[in-house]
Write an enzyme that holds these catalytic residues in place. Structure first.
Site, mmCIF file in Angstrom:
data_model
loop_
_atom_site.group_PDB
_atom_site.id
_atom_site.type_symbol
_atom_site.label_atom_id
_atom_site.label_comp_id
_atom_site.label_asym_id
_atom_site.label_seq_id
_atom_site.Cartn_x
_atom_site.Cartn_y
_atom_site.Cartn_z
ATOM 1 N N LEU A 70 -58.076 32.579 27.784
ATOM 2 C CA LEU A 70 -58.618 31.777 26.667
ATOM 3 C C LEU A 70 -58.102 32.266 25.330
ATOM 4 O O LEU A 70 -58.096 31.543 24.342
ATOM 5 C CB LEU A 70 -60.152 31.866 26.670
ATOM 6 C CG LEU A 70 -60.857 31.271 27.873
ATOM 7 C CD1 LEU A 70 -62.323 31.697 27.902
ATOM 8 C CD2 LEU A 70 -60.747 29.758 27.843
ATOM 9 N N GLY B 97 -56.401 39.481 21.834
ATOM 10 C CA GLY B 97 -56.274 40.225 20.586
ATOM 11 C C GLY B 97 -55.483 41.488 20.865
ATOM 12 O O GLY B 97 -54.644 41.509 21.766
ATOM 13 N N TYR C 25 -56.504 44.586 21.947
ATOM 14 C CA TYR C 25 -56.833 45.391 23.124
ATOM 15 C C TYR C 25 -57.204 44.561 24.337
ATOM 16 O O TYR C 25 -57.216 45.057 25.440
ATOM 17 C CB TYR C 25 -58.023 46.305 22.821
ATOM 18 C CG TYR C 25 -57.838 47.116 21.585
ATOM 19 C CD1 TYR C 25 -56.875 48.126 21.550
ATOM 20 C CD2 TYR C 25 -58.601 46.870 20.454
ATOM 21 C CE1 TYR C 25 -56.690 48.875 20.402
ATOM 22 C CE2 TYR C 25 -58.419 47.623 19.306
ATOM 23 C CZ TYR C 25 -57.460 48.619 19.274
ATOM 24 O OH TYR C 25 -57.279 49.353 18.154
ATOM 25 N N ALA C 26 -57.560 43.301 24.100
ATOM 26 C CA ALA C 26 -58.211 42.568 25.183
ATOM 27 C C ALA C 26 -57.595 41.205 25.417
ATOM 28 O O ALA C 26 -56.999 40.627 24.514
ATOM 29 C CB ALA C 26 -59.685 42.391 24.842
ATOM 30 N N VAL D 83 -59.034 37.513 27.061
ATOM 31 C CA VAL D 83 -60.265 36.869 27.515
ATOM 32 C C VAL D 83 -59.898 35.749 28.491
ATOM 33 O O VAL D 83 -59.018 34.938 28.197
ATOM 34 C CB VAL D 83 -61.054 36.297 26.322
ATOM 35 C CG1 VAL D 83 -62.335 35.644 26.779
ATOM 36 C CG2 VAL D 83 -61.354 37.397 25.307
ATOM 37 N N ASP E 69 -65.602 41.966 10.866
ATOM 38 C CA ASP E 69 -64.343 41.301 11.234
ATOM 39 C C ASP E 69 -64.574 39.793 11.304
ATOM 40 O O ASP E 69 -64.130 39.122 12.239
ATOM 41 C CB ASP E 69 -63.824 41.852 12.561
ATOM 42 C CG ASP E 69 -62.367 41.476 12.825
ATOM 43 O OD1 ASP E 69 -61.682 41.030 11.870
ATOM 44 O OD2 ASP E 69 -61.931 41.610 13.983
HETATM 45 P P1 ADP Z 1 -60.195 40.498 20.448
HETATM 46 O O1 ADP Z 1 -61.081 41.661 20.209
HETATM 47 O O2 ADP Z 1 -59.034 40.835 21.312
HETATM 48 O O3 ADP Z 1 -59.826 39.782 19.180
HETATM 49 P P2 ADP Z 1 -62.051 38.312 20.998
HETATM 50 O O4 ADP Z 1 -63.392 38.636 21.534
HETATM 51 O O5 ADP Z 1 -61.979 37.962 19.554
HETATM 52 O O6 ADP Z 1 -61.039 39.496 21.362
HETATM 53 O O7 ADP Z 1 -61.411 37.108 21.846
HETATM 54 C C1 ADP Z 1 -60.081 36.665 21.630
HETATM 55 C C2 ADP Z 1 -60.017 35.144 21.678
HETATM 56 O O8 ADP Z 1 -60.417 34.687 22.984
HETATM 57 C C3 ADP Z 1 -60.936 34.438 20.709
HETATM 58 O O9 ADP Z 1 -60.320 34.250 19.433
HETATM 59 C C4 ADP Z 1 -61.188 33.099 21.408
HETATM 60 O O10 ADP Z 1 -60.121 32.187 21.173
HETATM 61 C C5 ADP Z 1 -61.181 33.467 22.887
HETATM 62 N N1 ADP Z 1 -62.550 33.737 23.380
HETATM 63 C C6 ADP Z 1 -63.210 34.902 23.271
HETATM 64 N N2 ADP Z 1 -64.437 34.835 23.795
HETATM 65 C C7 ADP Z 1 -64.590 33.588 24.249
HETATM 66 C C8 ADP Z 1 -65.684 32.867 24.894
HETATM 67 N N3 ADP Z 1 -66.846 33.472 25.163
HETATM 68 N N4 ADP Z 1 -65.501 31.558 25.206
HETATM 69 C C9 ADP Z 1 -64.322 30.959 24.913
HETATM 70 N N5 ADP Z 1 -63.267 31.572 24.312
HETATM 71 C C10 ADP Z 1 -63.388 32.861 23.981
HETATM 72 MG MG MG Z 2 -60.979 38.657 17.867
#
Ligand code: ADP
Ligand code: MG
Length: 416
Positions: free
Chosen positions: A20, A23, A25-26, A28, A137
């Site tokens: 989805l 970023g 480190y991660a 999703v 953030d």
């Molecule tokens: P990071 O810490 O790597 O930035 P995020 O938690 O911001 O990780 O998630 C990265 C991207 O993944 C988000 O910008 C969004 O587009 C998608 N995403 C994250 N969580 C969800 C969710 N619960 N449902 C749908 N999309 C998500």
């Molecule tokens: Mg993010």
């Protein structure tokens, strides 16, 4: 690991499907629970190897915070798991994606939508700040939407969040420069209020489609955030461009739109120097808009007159068609009414009546010269009707609730 053979990590209870987003480190993934309900979730997979000590700390704070809070505008952490390589945050799935994509797809959001989003974001932040949590953030990529239609905002990505009491001062830089408060960018102390700055930047981006300090380099960005110059909106830049290209109608409507934002800005600005600067701009835009308006109305008149010979010819050719004759008569009455200039809504009504009939007749008209003329005439009439509709809407907006705005425009004009 790279290339076509690369697959998402495996988890016993879930089937991971498409990514989805990702970023630093991660990544999703969208996922389904294998048993029972086949519930849809989003799983944030963090590769342990990519973590240094600071990011382990961040991840733990993210889990700790999300685990303890529940709010309709904050993404829910359902569970977390780990294995040899990864740590997994299992979250509620937000089918509307993130706010960044949402804005991009629509170019910019209508004020009505932005207002509701701002309210929801404010609810989430009030809830957090009451618990001494700062997000640190805030940006559109970290704000999710529950669904594509009638979405609810869900604040996400608590990777930089911190427990901070109102009198805490911090020094570590966090977040994305575009959304960072000046006190943070300039590496001084900052406190919980930096979240509020980011909200302002996000609101601006929602309304104009671009963050206010978009820059090519960090140095340029820093300069812009430090500076106390008023932000020039894209609307103005675009208005000036259209004006230079000689597209008076487009320039006029862009100046008008820009003024809708500048006038309240003028109203709410408390700094005397900045207020004076905005006032000078508003005055300049208003006078250009007035000049353009004269140009636009006279060129509309020309258009109207230019249409005449063709219109007469069409009337000639309609002689054996009583319905067409009648509909063209109604159109002529609409034009006469409009030129009289007293009652636009009557004129509009007549335009609409004739257009309804003419469109039906066009559908039944065989190919040929008469059809071409009829087609052109319908287009002219439609353009006239649209223009009138705009005028009426503008007037309505002015009399409904925009008195304050009109009042400020007037006072800005007279304050020479
Ligand atoms: P990071 O810490 O790597 O930035 P995020 O938690 O911001 O990780 O998630 C990265 C991207 O993944 C988000 O910008 C969004 O587009 C998608 N995403 C994250 N969580 C969800 C969710 N619960 N449902 C749908 N999309 C998500
Ligand atoms: Mg993010």
């Amino acid at each position: 690991m790279a290339g076509a053979g690369w697959a998402p990590p495996r988890l016993d209870e879930y089937i991971l499907t498409e990514p989805l987003g990702s970023g630093t480190y991660a990544t999703v993934y969208k996922a389904y629970r294998k048993r029972d309900t086949r519930e849809v979730v989003a799983i944030k997979c963090v590769n342990k190897r990519s973590l240094n000590r600071a990011s382990v700390e961040n991840l733990l704070t993210e889990i700790e915070i999300l685990k303890t809070i529940r709010h309709p505008n904050i993404v829910e952490l359902k569970d977390f798991q780990w294995d040899g390589d990864h740590i997994y945050l299992i979250m509620e799935f937000c089918a509307g994606g993130d706010l960044s994509r949402f804005i991009r797809m629509r170019r910019m959001l209508p004020e009505k939508v932005a207002r509701v989003f701002l309210q929801q974001l404010a609810c989430a932040l009030k809830f957090l700040h009451d618990r001494n949590i700062s997000h640190l953030d805030l940006k559109p990529q970290n704000i999710l939407l529950s669904a594509p239609e009638n979405p609810q905002l869900k604040l996400a990505d608590f990777g930089f969040a911190q427990y901070m009491s109102p009198w805490d001062e911090k020094h570590v830089l966090r977040g994305s420069p575009l959304y960072m408060a000046p006190e943070m960018v300039c590496r001084q102390h900052y406190d919980a209020r930096v979240d509020l700055w980011s909200v302002g930047v996000i609101l601006y981006e929602a309304l104009f489609g671009k963050p206010p300090f978009a820059s090519r380099s960090f140095a340029e960005l820093e300069e812009k955030i430090r500076s106390d110059r008023a932000v020039e909106t894209d609307l103005v830049v675009e208005a000036v461009r259209k004006d230079q290209e000689g597209d008076a109608a487009a320039a006029f409507s862009l100046y008008r739109k820009a003024l809708e934002y500048f006038v309240p800005a003028l109203h709410y600005e408390s700094d005397v120097r900045r207020k004076e600067a905005i006032r000078a701009k508003v005055r300049q835009y208003i006078s250009r808009a007035e000049e353009l308006k004269v140009l636009v109305t006279s060129s509309n008149k020309n258009l109207l007159e230019k249409g005449n010979p063709a219109r007469e010819l069409l009337k000639e050719m309609a002689k054996d068609k009583p319905r067409l004759c009648a509909a063209l008569e109604v159109a002529s009455a609409a034009i006469a009414k409009e030129e009289e200039g007293r009652d636009d809504s009557d004129a509009l009504e007549l335009y609409q009546q004739s257009l309804g009939e003419l469109l039906l007749l066009l559908a039944a008209e065989p190919a040929g010269r008469r059809r071409e003329l009829l087609h052109a005439e319908i287009q002219t009439l439609m353009a006239r009707a649209e223009y009138l509709k705009d005028q009426i809407k503008m007037r309505e907006a002015q009399s409904m609730g925009k008195e304050a705005l009109a009042e400020s425009v007037r006072s800005a004009c007279t304050l020479q």
